[in-house]
Design an enzyme around this catalytic site. Sequence first.
Site, PDB file in Angstrom:
ATOM      1  N   SER A 108       0.810  -1.215   0.000  1.00 36.91           N
ATOM      2  CA  SER A 108       0.000   0.000   0.000  1.00 36.91           C
ATOM      3  C   SER A 108       0.849   1.274   0.000  1.00 36.91           C
ATOM      4  O   SER A 108       0.327   2.362  -0.222  1.00 36.91           O
ATOM      5  CB  SER A 108      -0.953   0.005   1.186  1.00 36.91           C
ATOM      6  N   ASP A 332      -2.883   5.496  12.212  1.00 37.44           N
ATOM      7  CA  ASP A 332      -2.048   5.113  11.076  1.00 37.44           C
ATOM      8  C   ASP A 332      -0.802   5.990  11.040  1.00 37.44           C
ATOM      9  O   ASP A 332      -0.868   7.168  10.670  1.00 37.44           O
ATOM     10  CB  ASP A 332      -2.858   5.244   9.775  1.00 37.44           C
ATOM     11  N   HIS A 335       1.205   4.955   6.591  1.00 39.78           N
ATOM     12  CA  HIS A 335       0.911   5.605   5.311  1.00 39.78           C
ATOM     13  C   HIS A 335       1.132   7.107   5.444  1.00 39.78           C
ATOM     14  O   HIS A 335       1.461   7.592   6.524  1.00 39.78           O
ATOM     15  CB  HIS A 335      -0.538   5.296   4.889  1.00 39.78           C
TER      16      HIS A 335
END
Length: 356
Positions: A108, A332, A335
Amino acid sequence: MGTPTSSSSSWNIGFALLVLSLLYQAVHGGERCNFYKGNWISDESYPLYNTSSCPFIEKQFDCQNNGRPDKQYLKYRWQPTACNLPRFDGGDMLSRLSGKSIMFVGDSLSLNQWQSLNCMLHTGAPQANYTLRRTGELSTFTFPEYDVKVLFYRHAFLVDIISRSGMGRVLKLDSIEGAKVWSGSDVLIFNSWHWWTHTGRKQPWDYIEEGSKTYKDMDRLVAFEKGLNTWAQWVDSNVDPTKTKVFFQGVSPDHSNSSIWGEANGNRCEGETEPVGGPTYPGGADPAEAVVEKVIGKMRKAVHLLNITTLSQLRKDGHPSFYHGHGHAVMDCSHWCLAGVPDTWNQLLYAALLYN
Ligand SMILES: *[C@@H]1O[C@H](CO)[C@@H](O)[C@H](O)[C@H]1NC(C)=O
Ligand SMILES: *[C@@H]1O[C@H](CO)[C@@H](O)[C@H](O)[C@H]1NC(C)=O
Ligand SMILES: *[C@@H]1O[C@H](CO)[C@@H](O)[C@H](O)[C@H]1NC(C)=O
Ligand SMILES: *[C@@H]1O[C@H](CO)[C@@H](O)[C@H](O)[C@H]1NC(C)=O
């Protein structure tokens, strides 16, 4: 006119210009300048785009829309120590890529960089039509008028995972059938590492296999190196460098230990609004970086390492934290918000394509 004095002074001027242009080349030429060494400086002309004009952005990266209250993190520009990065020009990049396909392969974090590039290119050519199609693990973004394809193939380990009856999911360190999907691309940007670290429920395999040997587990850095060697052999035997440019997206850091940047009571990346100042990250290198460097260093074919680790380590403020749009239960710190740090990775990719 034509007197000895004036011709010698015009010669002097010509010589001075030649020296200046050589100096300029030495300082600004892609080969001689290390774009990866530098620091973040605040620049009000940033970000390079606003996600409200990037309608295809995935919710998980759209931090402003997900309620992130601060904006200063959008306004940093990467400044190499010895030179300047060329300003990104999406229209120019599309023209240069005309007739070509560029594919990101990995996890990702590849998705993160792919989305960023699509926003940057769309901003550079806002009138141009685009299409977005997803088929299984392959996402294809096209600019039909430019005949450019920008693809993302989710293939987190680069090597294969198969399922085998009686065993379950087997991670095959020496098998790379996924290459069928990416061979034929004109520009390839690979990335792998984060999934190699997963254990427990997040671990997507039951066994690791190498040749005829099967393992229940293995030192993860060792497994990563074996998998990357399989990838390197594929590149060495299959890539024609006159047709295909190969990049490796360096290890993207997460920020899960705030003691590293001096906040003993901090909660990972929560509430971080500024980068670490200067060119050095107090946490030091990531051990996976050394594996990437070792494997690429032994290859016969040229692979350009997008050496993004240090510059991204400095951006403790760049993650979605709680603004990933999927509730407050998960933070998170892996990312990156868009607009944000992956835009710089793409500026570096653009510079590498210009100068190599
Ligand atoms: C990547 O960049 C960092 C920061 O400039 C540097 O310390 C490191 O040696 C570089 N790695 C490679 C392989 O060039
Ligand atoms: C993006 O554009 C919207 C709408 O024009 C505006 O309200 C918002 O402030 C902009 N965001 C940034 C970060 O500039
Ligand atoms: C975009 O696509 C539409 C419909 O296919 C077409 O009519 C239009 O001319 C295209 N735009 C450009 C700039 O080529
Ligand atoms: C966090 O970083 C500090 C300072 O580098 C280190 O002493 C500590 O062991 C780290 N904690 C974890 C859980 O890795």
